[in-house]
Write a protein that holds these residues in place. Sequence first.
Motif, PDB file in Angstrom:
ATOM      1  N   ASP A 179      26.590  10.835  79.333  1.00  0.00           N
ATOM      2  CA  ASP A 179      26.666  11.227  78.235  1.00  0.00           C
ATOM      3  C   ASP A 179      27.104   9.779  77.501  1.00  0.00           C
ATOM      4  OD1 ASP A 179      27.385  13.553  77.430  1.00  0.00           O
ATOM      5  OD2 ASP A 179      28.623  13.601  78.463  1.00  0.00           O
TER       6      ASP A 179
ATOM      7  N   ARG B  23      25.349  13.199  73.101  1.00  0.00           N
ATOM      8  CA  ARG B  23      26.039  14.257  73.811  1.00  0.00           C
ATOM      9  C   ARG B  23      24.414  14.774  74.640  1.00  0.00           C
ATOM     10  NH1 ARG B  23      25.298  19.559  75.206  1.00  0.00           N
ATOM     11  NH2 ARG B  23      26.995  20.483  76.742  1.00  0.00           N
ATOM     12  N   ASN B  24      25.139  14.698  75.950  1.00  0.00           N
ATOM     13  CA  ASN B  24      23.430  14.681  76.443  1.00  0.00           C
ATOM     14  C   ASN B  24      23.631  16.669  77.517  1.00  0.00           C
ATOM     15  OD1 ASN B  24      21.385  14.453  79.173  1.00  0.00           O
ATOM     16  ND2 ASN B  24      22.188  12.892  79.968  1.00  0.00           N
ATOM     17  N   ASN B  25      21.981  16.612  76.467  1.00  0.00           N
ATOM     18  CA  ASN B  25      22.194  18.513  76.245  1.00  0.00           C
ATOM     19  C   ASN B  25      21.652  18.561  77.943  1.00  0.00           C
ATOM     20  OD1 ASN B  25      23.386  18.571  73.889  1.00  0.00           O
ATOM     21  ND2 ASN B  25      21.094  17.897  73.211  1.00  0.00           N
TER      22      ASN B  25
ATOM     23  N   THR C 130      22.161  14.886  71.504  1.00  0.00           N
ATOM     24  CA  THR C 130      22.742  15.447  70.024  1.00  0.00           C
ATOM     25  C   THR C 130      23.709  14.386  70.072  1.00  0.00           C
ATOM     26  OG1 THR C 130      22.771  17.871  70.783  1.00  0.00           O
ATOM     27  CG2 THR C 130      23.865  17.313  69.449  1.00  0.00           C
TER      28      THR C 130
END
Length: 590
Positions: free
Chosen positions: A162, A175-177, A183
């Motif tokens: 992230d 946040r790395n999805n 996000t």
Amino acid sequence: MKFGNDSIHEEARRGTNNNRSGRKIGFVAAVAVGLTLFAAANSQPATRNPQFTDIAVRAGLTQPIIYGGVESKRYIIETNGCGLAFYDYDNDGWMDVLTLNGTTLEQYRDRQEAASSKPTTRLYKNNRNGTFTDVTAKAGFTKTGFASGLSIGDYDGDGFDDLFVTYWGANVLYRNNGNGTFTDVTKRAGLDFEGIRWGSGCSFIDYDRDGDLDLFVANYLSFDLKTAAEPGKGANCAWKGVPVNCGPKGLPFARNWLYRNEGNGTFTDVSETSGISKVFERYPMSVAAVDFDEDGWVDLYVACDSTASILYRNNANGTFTDVALESGVAYNEDGQPQAGMGLGIGDFNRDGRLDIFKTHFMDDTPVLYQNSGKGLFEDVTLAAGFGRATKYISWGAGMPDVDNDGWPDVFWVTGNVYPEVEKVFKQYPHRGPRQLFRNLGNGRFEDVTAKSGSGVTDPHSSRGCAFGDFDNDGDTDVLVMNMNESPSLLRNDLANDNHWLKVKLTGVKSNRTGLGARVVVTIGERKQAQAVLSQTSYYSHDDLRLHFGLGDKTKADRVDVFWPNGQTDTLKDVKADQVLKIREGETLKK
């Protein structure tokens, strides 16, 4: 070594002010060091210096990084610039590129301007052929403002690293999805706040060894655009008689913050109880989270501008104590504070301990602190040959082994904060070259800047820089932030047969990214140490694969990994020229 776009490689083959502290180096001392360095350099066998070529535009890194005015800087928020990163956001084993961005005062104030025309963080996907594709729109990066630093780490343990970004204004946790998108979870994570802060250095760190990544955030100073003085209108608003932007001296201090990861996607402010906020009256900039005293608990070193730097020793009980003064890393050897900007962490003398290189303002030297063990350091700047490196304001730095000879070199970038001064004093240009000093293997360094290619010698006003192997050809390349220009991507065109080893860690009991781990590679009686860092250089982030040059050796006798949870893994007889992937604890099962 060659890889990827043949046409690009063929082209390469053809082709201290009154408000910042500083110290003057005596003429006799400088000459003595210079003569010693000259003799040492000429006693070494001849080697071919790596040639660096800036291929950024041809590679597709074309968007400029806008940061304040070009011809003048009215306020200090326009001067410091920002970081960038080699960031494998999609876990495909190829370094992607992320660049932060600033803005102009006019754009910042114009709330009616279309968002599409404003500068934002940009993400470029590595196409594995020497080129990149801009995937910013898909990633969802739309925020505009004066960005500063970034840190990278998998705070939620889902396998994707992230991103945290500091700003003058409000910071952001992305946040790395895991699907190419990000996000903004700042508010959900409990990291939002009221008002305006000037976030500077930051780092994910598992300070309590529970396997979750906590977060340290420094704040440079308190700045209010509504009440800020104009250039030349205050005691700290001129340099050599030229009216310039005011500060940092005379501006209010801010405080640092520490947030504990609760393991459920949220963070709790523990700045007071941990002792982090007790260190005050500093102008903190870059941060490195490293276990400097090798007691198994990760510490925090903070380069500070015009004030004493900070070494937060981890007391192993949830608290920190600033021990910079007694450890020897608060001031230079003359007992003076310096304008600390960037940090390079590495083992320059190959004794297995992590040393510190810190950059500063012009008319002052950078400083090299040698780690003597047990948390003590010695200033060896002059003995190492950096006594004459005083011409430029220096920023992002590192200790990459650019020629793979087994001895970490020193690289840093430069750039003036006062565009106005060049018009009066030509000897203080706004744009300067990068600086490369080759490690001679005897405690001394040789300035090889002029011999290292146009990517090093071409002038820019730069700030952050990151080190990594973007083309996976076995040598270290450099990514550089340039003020109001597109970034530079300096491809290392290394033409020798030296060997190398990369180490990529995955934590199990420790945090998944392996941040805070220390890796020691041993060949014969010599050791090389490196640490996995969330932030390094100036507000930037390196390739998480630690790169070790091995010279003419085809294997390492052993590789020791000291994980942040206290466990040690050891591998023996490791062959060269590979990416060695180590998952915590698996070596014990073999």
